[in-house]
Motif scaffolding. Structure first.
Motif, mmCIF file in Angstrom:
data_model
loop_
_atom_site.group_PDB
_atom_site.id
_atom_site.type_symbol
_atom_site.label_atom_id
_atom_site.label_comp_id
_atom_site.label_asym_id
_atom_site.label_seq_id
_atom_site.Cartn_x
_atom_site.Cartn_y
_atom_site.Cartn_z
ATOM 1 N N VAL A 1 -7.727 22.754 35.840
ATOM 2 C CA VAL A 1 -9.128 22.879 35.441
ATOM 3 C C VAL A 1 -9.201 23.939 34.355
ATOM 4 C CG1 VAL A 1 -11.482 23.369 36.177
ATOM 5 C CG2 VAL A 1 -9.908 22.232 37.749
ATOM 6 N N LEU A 2 -9.753 23.585 33.197
ATOM 7 C CA LEU A 2 -9.868 24.501 32.064
ATOM 8 C C LEU A 2 -11.336 24.828 31.831
ATOM 9 C CD1 LEU A 2 -7.014 23.277 31.639
ATOM 10 C CD2 LEU A 2 -7.388 23.494 29.184
ATOM 11 N N ALA A 3 -11.634 26.107 31.697
ATOM 12 C CA ALA A 3 -12.991 26.571 31.389
ATOM 13 C C ALA A 3 -12.928 27.444 30.151
ATOM 14 C CB ALA A 3 -13.576 27.350 32.568
ATOM 15 N N GLY A 4 -13.654 27.065 29.112
ATOM 16 C CA GLY A 4 -13.617 27.795 27.858
ATOM 17 C C GLY A 4 -14.458 29.058 27.893
ATOM 18 N N LEU A 5 -13.956 30.092 27.237
ATOM 19 C CA LEU A 5 -14.711 31.331 27.046
ATOM 20 C C LEU A 5 -15.308 31.265 25.641
ATOM 21 C CD1 LEU A 5 -12.118 33.875 28.532
ATOM 22 C CD2 LEU A 5 -13.821 32.490 29.730
ATOM 23 N N PHE B 1 -8.230 21.959 22.243
ATOM 24 C CA PHE B 1 -8.997 23.083 21.706
ATOM 25 C C PHE B 1 -10.408 22.638 21.301
ATOM 26 C CE2 PHE B 1 -10.305 26.047 18.374
ATOM 27 C CZ PHE B 1 -10.147 27.251 19.046
ATOM 28 N N GLU B 2 -10.514 21.572 20.520
ATOM 29 C CA GLU B 2 -11.830 21.101 20.087
ATOM 30 C C GLU B 2 -12.645 20.602 21.270
ATOM 31 O OE1 GLU B 2 -11.398 18.214 17.054
ATOM 32 O OE2 GLU B 2 -10.491 19.594 15.591
ATOM 33 N N ARG B 3 -11.995 19.932 22.209
ATOM 34 C CA ARG B 3 -12.709 19.429 23.385
ATOM 35 C C ARG B 3 -13.221 20.584 24.241
ATOM 36 N NH1 ARG B 3 -9.988 15.773 28.217
ATOM 37 N NH2 ARG B 3 -11.809 15.777 29.598
ATOM 38 N N VAL C 1 -7.637 28.851 33.000
ATOM 39 C CA VAL C 1 -7.019 27.631 33.520
ATOM 40 C C VAL C 1 -6.669 27.850 34.987
ATOM 41 C CG1 VAL C 1 -4.769 28.365 32.630
ATOM 42 C CG2 VAL C 1 -5.108 26.001 33.298
ATOM 43 N N LEU C 2 -7.066 26.892 35.834
ATOM 44 C CA LEU C 2 -6.776 26.905 37.273
ATOM 45 C C LEU C 2 -5.817 25.761 37.580
ATOM 46 C CD1 LEU C 2 -10.439 27.321 38.573
ATOM 47 C CD2 LEU C 2 -8.765 29.127 38.262
ATOM 48 N N GLY C 3 -4.796 26.016 38.371
ATOM 49 C CA GLY C 3 -3.825 24.997 38.730
ATOM 50 C C GLY C 3 -3.858 24.698 40.213
ATOM 51 N N VAL D 1 -16.269 22.485 31.154
ATOM 52 C CA VAL D 1 -15.143 22.437 32.078
ATOM 53 C C VAL D 1 -14.371 21.149 31.824
ATOM 54 C CG1 VAL D 1 -14.420 22.416 34.497
ATOM 55 C CG2 VAL D 1 -16.394 23.779 33.807
ATOM 56 N N ILE D 2 -13.037 21.243 31.774
ATOM 57 C CA ILE D 2 -12.172 20.091 31.530
ATOM 58 C C ILE D 2 -11.219 19.945 32.710
ATOM 59 C CG2 ILE D 2 -10.444 19.076 29.995
ATOM 60 C CD1 ILE D 2 -11.566 20.784 27.748
ATOM 61 N N PHE D 3 -11.075 18.697 33.219
ATOM 62 C CA PHE D 3 -10.138 18.390 34.298
ATOM 63 C C PHE D 3 -8.941 17.651 33.705
ATOM 64 C CE2 PHE D 3 -14.195 18.854 36.393
ATOM 65 C CZ PHE D 3 -13.876 19.588 37.521
#
Length: 635
Positions: free
Chosen positions: A336-340, A305-307, A351-353, A313-315
């Motif tokens: 792949v996570l992209a924060g709103l 969450f903090e990251r 989140v994309l898988g 974008v987080i891989f």
């Protein structure tokens, strides 16, 4: 799909960027990677070569003619024969016209390209042999350069073919003029053209290589620009679709669908952040999710969450912490996570898988994921604001409804006691007491009208104002309306007139009480703004519509105020010093909304200083025939 090797492409085709997309051009197949053009481009090139040949031959014949006949006696001082040159030139012209008019160039452009090169070499060799000799023939070898240069600028293969062909043609001329002897081929004068041909070919090939390398970069740039244009168009369409979404569920479903398509993901989901409860809530997920996965996750238990608030974008790969909390199908190994994120406040995340190895995203694709997340964030914020506005509006309507109900109860008591006083149930009233009573009664009725309007608006906004349509006789409808306005306070000096309706033989399918409410509000509105004259209610009908007009002789409404009079809490502005009319501006709003629910229309026309007319049109009117009219009259 394997890309072409740009190192052998020397000239960018003129139509490459006219095909619609550079990527389609780069992916096109050709006979060899040496060639710089597609078949369609080569057809155009052959046409241009044919036109150039016609111009060159015409110029050559003109020069030869001037040399042949420009000297007294007709002698050719340079050893050039006009008639010996004419035959090969005619052959060249025929070939050019065949290329321009024949269909074989379209069927086999590469064959036509090499045939033209071979024929050019043949006719040039035959022309030099037939028309010149000695020094003039050696000098004429310079014309071979016009055949050598273009192919060397096109490709290495065609350049070699053209250069070798020119050298062989030159050697044929040497053999025809000096005989087939070794020493004749290596004499000083004959060897000079061979060396010149090779040097020209090397220089042309070098320039062609430079042009090819530059155009290769241009083509790659064109492809990147085309991809960027496509991405921008997709983002624009996505942004427009997101901004048109007014429901959170529709918004998240659209984000999922777009992300799956744009980023070629195997699975996609969207979570909302509820900071008040400290949880992540699953908003929507693509098909194939695990049913056992929890719909909510505590923010404190989620390590990213903090990251996510820090990185766009987080891989996440197999080596990262387990992600069993995701409702995703089995077999996905990379996420792949992209924060709103809006102004540092997390609203959710996408989140994309992916199955298999981690996908290789370039910088542009990562920016595109971030752009989609930003658009989704903005749209989600707008949806949240709209939801808050709806909640506030619902609370406001509920509050007004509750307060109005609470006010109506004691007000009914006041009106009840006023009625007892009016009937002198507690004894006779003197003039002063009657005046006080009439004032109390008038104010109480005005307050009751206001409360009823507030309650009616609440019903309209909450969708509880239902329309119940029945078949109503127009004469009965007119009587119902007349009864509903009997207790309206009519100003002194103002007359209420009824015209039409009693003789209308017809029925209309509508809600009788709603129509009476509309006309009652229009008449009450006319009474508020009319100090003298009359208020006229007119009933008219055609084959399918019933028209009810309410006209007054009041001050009128300015044209610029017309669009706003049907808005809530709006009243037409009065002249300075004029008394302020009663009410808060809900009557015409109720009229407009009710007419819409009845499926009708309302129009207004006004003239300052003359008056205003409101016209209500209601569909569903059926005129009764003579027989039915007589039956209705007898009944």
């Amino acid at each position: 799909m394997a890309r072409r090797n740009y190192s052998n492409w020397y000239v960018m085709p003129r139509g490459a960027l006219e095909l619609g997309t550079a990527s389609k051009y780069l992916a096109s197949e050709g006979p060899s990677t040496d060639y710089f053009v597609t078949d369609a481009e080569l057809v155009q090139f052959n046409h241009e070569s044919a036109r150039s040949r016609i111009r060159s031959i015409s110029f050559l014949l003109l020069v030869a003619f001037a040399v042949e006949y420009g000297v007294e006696g007709g002698a050719a001082p340079l050893g050039v024969s006009l008639w010996g040159l004419t035959g090969p030139c005619v052959i060249g012209l025929l070939l050019s016209f065949a290329v321009l008019s024949g269909s074989w160039n379209h069927r086999a452009p590469w064959s036509a390209y090499y045939i033209q090169m071979a024929v050019d070499l043949i006719i040039l060799t035959a022309g030099i042999h037939a028309s010149a000799s000695g020094p003039a023939a050696i000098a004429a070898r310079i014309i071979y350069v016009t055949i050598i240069v273009p192919p060397n600028l096109i490709s290495l293969r065609s350049g070699i073919v053209a250069t070798v062909g020119a050298i062989l043609s030159h050697l044929v001329l040497i053999a025809l003029e000096y005989g087939v002897a070794v020493e004749s081929f290596f004499a000083g004068a004959p060897i000079v053209p061979v060396v010149s041909f090779i040097l020209v070919a090397l220089m042309a090939s070098a320039y062609g290589g430079y042009i090819g390398e530059s155009n290769g970069k241009l083509l790659q740039l064109a492809e990147n620009l085309e991809h960027s244009r496509t991405r921008l168009a997709s983002l624009l369409n996505l942004a427009q679709s997101l901004n048109s979404s007014s429901e959170a569920e529709d918004l998240f479903a659209l984000v999922n669908t777009s992300a799956l398509r744009e980023f070629r993901a195997d699975w996609c989901a969207t979570y909302r952040v509820d900071m008040g409860r400290g949880v992540l809530t699953l908003a929507t997920a693509s098909d194939g999710g695990r049913v056992a996965a929890p719909p909510e996750l505590a923010i404190a238990e989620w390590p990213y969450f903090e990251r996510m608030a820090r990185d766009a974008v987080i891989f996440l790969g197999p080596e990262d912490e387990p992600i069993d909390w995701l409702p995703c199908p089995d077999g996905l190994s990379t996420f792949v996570l992209a924060g709103l994120i809006r102004r540092g406040e997390p609203l959710g995340f996408l989140v994309l898988g992916y199955r298999g190895d981690r996908p290789s995203f370039n910088e542009v694709e990562i920016e595109q994921i971030s752009a989609v997340a930003e658009h989704a964030t903005s749209a989600l914020h707008n949806v949240q604001l709209l939801e808050e506005a709806r909640e506030a509006s619902a609370m406001k309507s509920e509050f007004l409804s509750t307060v109005s109900h609470e006010l109506r109860t004691p007000l009914n008591v006041i009106l009840g006691y006023a009625s007892i006083l009016h009937e002198e149930g507690v004894g006779p009233l003197n003039a002063e007491q009657r005046d006080l009573f009439e004032r109390i009664d008038a104010q109480a009725r005005d307050l009751n009208e206001l409360i009823e309007s507030v309650l009616r608006v609440g019903q309209i906004e909450n969708g509880r104002d239902q329309v119940v349509s029945t078949l109503v006789d127009v004469g009965r409808l007119r009587s119902t309306i007349a009864t509903s306005v009997e207790n309206l306070p009519c100003p002194e000096g103002v007359r209420l007139c009824w015209r039409g309706g009693e003789n209308l033989c017809g029925e209309i399918e509508t809600d009788e009480s709603k129509v009476a409410l509309v006309v009652r509000n229009l008449i009450g509105n006319a009474f508020k703004f009319t100090n003298e004259g009359e208020v006229v209610v007119t009933f008219e009908a055609d084959e399918e519509e019933l028209m009810i007009n309410v006209a007054d002789s009041g001050p009128g409404i300015a044209e610029e105020q017309m669009p706003r009079i049907f808005e809530m809490f709006r009243q037409a502005e009065r002249d300075p010093g004029a008394p302020h009319p009663k009410g808060v501006g809900l009557g015409l709003y109720i009229v407009d909304q009710t007419v819409r629910r009845l499926g009708g229309t309302i129009e207004v026309s006004s003239e300052l200083g003359v008056g205003t007319t409101f016209s209500v049109r209601l569909g569903g009117f059926v005129s009764l025939g003579t027989g039915r009219a007589a039956l209705a009259a007898s009944a």
